[in-house]
Design a protein around this motif. Structure first.
Motif, PDB file in Angstrom:
ATOM      1  N   ALA A  53      24.692  44.471  58.918  1.00  0.00           N
ATOM      2  CA  ALA A  53      25.730  43.791  58.140  1.00  0.00           C
ATOM      3  C   ALA A  53      27.110  44.361  58.453  1.00  0.00           C
ATOM      4  N   ALA A  54      27.190  45.688  58.635  1.00  0.00           N
ATOM      5  CA  ALA A  54      28.468  46.317  58.978  1.00  0.00           C
ATOM      6  C   ALA A  54      28.952  45.853  60.343  1.00  0.00           C
ATOM      7  N   SER A  55      28.022  45.729  61.294  1.00  0.00           N
ATOM      8  CA  SER A  55      28.389  45.271  62.632  1.00  0.00           C
ATOM      9  C   SER A  55      28.896  43.828  62.612  1.00  0.00           C
ATOM     10  N   LEU A  56      28.210  42.983  61.855  1.00  0.00           N
ATOM     11  CA  LEU A  56      28.646  41.583  61.753  1.00  0.00           C
ATOM     12  C   LEU A  56      30.006  41.476  61.059  1.00  0.00           C
ATOM     13  N   LEU A  57      30.233  42.369  60.077  1.00  0.00           N
ATOM     14  CA  LEU A  57      31.528  42.389  59.387  1.00  0.00           C
ATOM     15  C   LEU A  57      32.633  42.833  60.342  1.00  0.00           C
ATOM     16  N   SER A 111      24.172  47.369  52.066  1.00  0.00           N
ATOM     17  CA  SER A 111      23.927  46.023  52.598  1.00  0.00           C
ATOM     18  C   SER A 111      24.610  44.962  51.737  1.00  0.00           C
ATOM     19  N   VAL A 112      24.453  45.078  50.428  1.00  0.00           N
ATOM     20  CA  VAL A 112      25.062  44.104  49.515  1.00  0.00           C
ATOM     21  C   VAL A 112      26.582  44.122  49.629  1.00  0.00           C
ATOM     22  N   VAL A 113      27.158  45.321  49.725  1.00  0.00           N
ATOM     23  CA  VAL A 113      28.621  45.438  49.827  1.00  0.00           C
ATOM     24  C   VAL A 113      29.121  44.831  51.135  1.00  0.00           C
ATOM     25  N   PHE A 114      28.481  45.180  52.247  1.00  0.00           N
ATOM     26  CA  PHE A 114      28.925  44.658  53.546  1.00  0.00           C
ATOM     27  C   PHE A 114      28.740  43.146  53.639  1.00  0.00           C
ATOM     28  N   ASN A 119      31.671  37.671  53.357  1.00  0.00           N
ATOM     29  CA  ASN A 119      31.618  36.346  52.727  1.00  0.00           C
ATOM     30  C   ASN A 119      30.224  35.734  52.758  1.00  0.00           C
ATOM     31  N   GLY A 120      29.228  36.576  52.478  1.00  0.00           N
ATOM     32  CA  GLY A 120      27.878  36.065  52.301  1.00  0.00           C
ATOM     33  C   GLY A 120      27.069  36.016  53.584  1.00  0.00           C
ATOM     34  N   PHE A 121      25.900  35.392  53.462  1.00  0.00           N
ATOM     35  CA  PHE A 121      24.956  35.309  54.574  1.00  0.00           C
ATOM     36  C   PHE A 121      25.433  34.319  55.630  1.00  0.00           C
ATOM     37  N   ASN A 122      24.979  34.544  56.851  1.00  0.00           N
ATOM     38  CA  ASN A 122      25.161  33.566  57.921  1.00  0.00           C
ATOM     39  C   ASN A 122      23.883  33.504  58.742  1.00  0.00           C
ATOM     40  N   THR A 123      23.879  32.640  59.736  1.00  0.00           N
ATOM     41  CA  THR A 123      22.661  32.431  60.531  1.00  0.00           C
ATOM     42  C   THR A 123      22.208  33.708  61.224  1.00  0.00           C
ATOM     43  N   ASP A 124      23.158  34.474  61.773  1.00  0.00           N
ATOM     44  CA  ASP A 124      22.813  35.709  62.485  1.00  0.00           C
ATOM     45  C   ASP A 124      22.095  36.689  61.564  1.00  0.00           C
TER      46      ASP A 124
END
Length: 288
Positions: A53-57, A111-114, A119-124
């Motif tokens: 999640a941090a990487s995607l952020l 995980s929840v914070v990141f 802005n929420g879940f995405n496909t990745d």
């Protein structure tokens, strides 16, 4: 399926990675279960999710990081989590089991914070949570293959030490084994395997592939090495059958693999009970 296997790279990649994970997860899972640390896979998988999640952020904030595979940062978080677990086990010598839920809670919180910051879940992110064979690339194959080589070499070279530490840590220390270094090495291996497994079964299901084949193997094996061999065979069976079933019935591969592993466990338990009941009745009949 054979035609598609030869034609599409992602199907071949998924098959190769699945076979390697089907070998690695039960191999380390035997040592984990014997140590009574089955929940450690859940803890590290959730801390890995925080890294993903941090990487995607970060990829949203920094353009240059979009090319970075999120698995790598997930591995960094997973290894860091494994190190922290060992540190906490030293801090709580009489309550070592506390280390796992502490890291599990931290992983979920991060995980929840990141995810909220992104802005929420995405496909990745969904692909990492539940697994996706489409997302498996050639780089993933080579990454998992490298981890496979490292783990196999480490287990072969330090099998005696890992065996003694799994059954009796105090005796192992008395025998002169460098338990701290071996523990650290083992935890890093577990962290890498968990991070690598997410492409096929997903972060939320990876602990199942580590524990279910081992749980079934324990019921029928007659020794430690036999437990490892049978667990690997059952793990590979689950992965191969799960991927084929997912292809033909259009199912999620991760969930299908885990359900088949659970089905194998149930069948083993039933077979074991039936065999015991049959043997008992036969013995009573012969005595009569």
């Amino acid at each position: 399926m054979i035609e598609d296997f030869l034609q599409y790279d992602f199907i071949r990649n998924a098959a190769f990675v699945g076979l390697m994970i089907g070998f690695l997860a039960p191999l380390l899972g035997v040592f984990i279960v014997v140590r009574r640390q089955a929940l450690i896979a859940d803890a590290l998988s959730h801390i890995t999710l925080a890294g993903i999640a941090a990487s995607l952020l970060l990829s949203k904030q920094v353009t240059a990081l979009k090319l970075l595979n999120p698995v790598y940062l997930g591995m960094v978080f997973s290894v860091a989590g494994s190190i922290l677990i060992e540190r906490l086990r030293k801090e709580y010598k009489h309550y070592q089991e506390l280390a796992i839920p502490i890291i599990l809670s931290v992983g979920i919180g991060l995980s929840v914070v990141f995810i909220s910051l992104a802005n929420g879940f995405n496909t990745d992110l969904f692909n990492y949570l539940f697994g996706s064979i489409i997302a498996v690339g050639a780089s993933d194959v080579w990454m998992v293959f490298s981890i496979l080589i490292l783990v196999v070499i480490a287990v072969v070279l330090f099998y005696k030490e890992l065996f003694l530490l799994s059954f009796d840590e105090d005796q192992a220390q008395v025998s002169g084994i460098r338990s701290r270094s071996i523990h650290f090495m083992f935890m890093v291996m577990v962290a890498l395997v968990i991070a690598a497994s997410m492409r096929i079964v997903g972060i939320l299901l990876v602990s199942s592939l580590i524990t279910l084949p081992v749980a079934a193997s324990i019921r029928i094996a007659k020794g430690f090495k036999q437990t490892i061999i049978i667990a690997i065979i059952l793990g590979e069976t689950s992965v191969i059958t799960g991927l084929v079933s997912a292809y033909y019935f259009d199912l999620a591969p991760g969930g299908t693999i885990v359900l088949l592993a659970a089905l194998i466990l149930v069948l083993v338990i039933i077979w074991k009970k039936f065999r015991y009941s049959f043997g008992t009745n036969r013995k009573v009949g012969e005595e009569a």
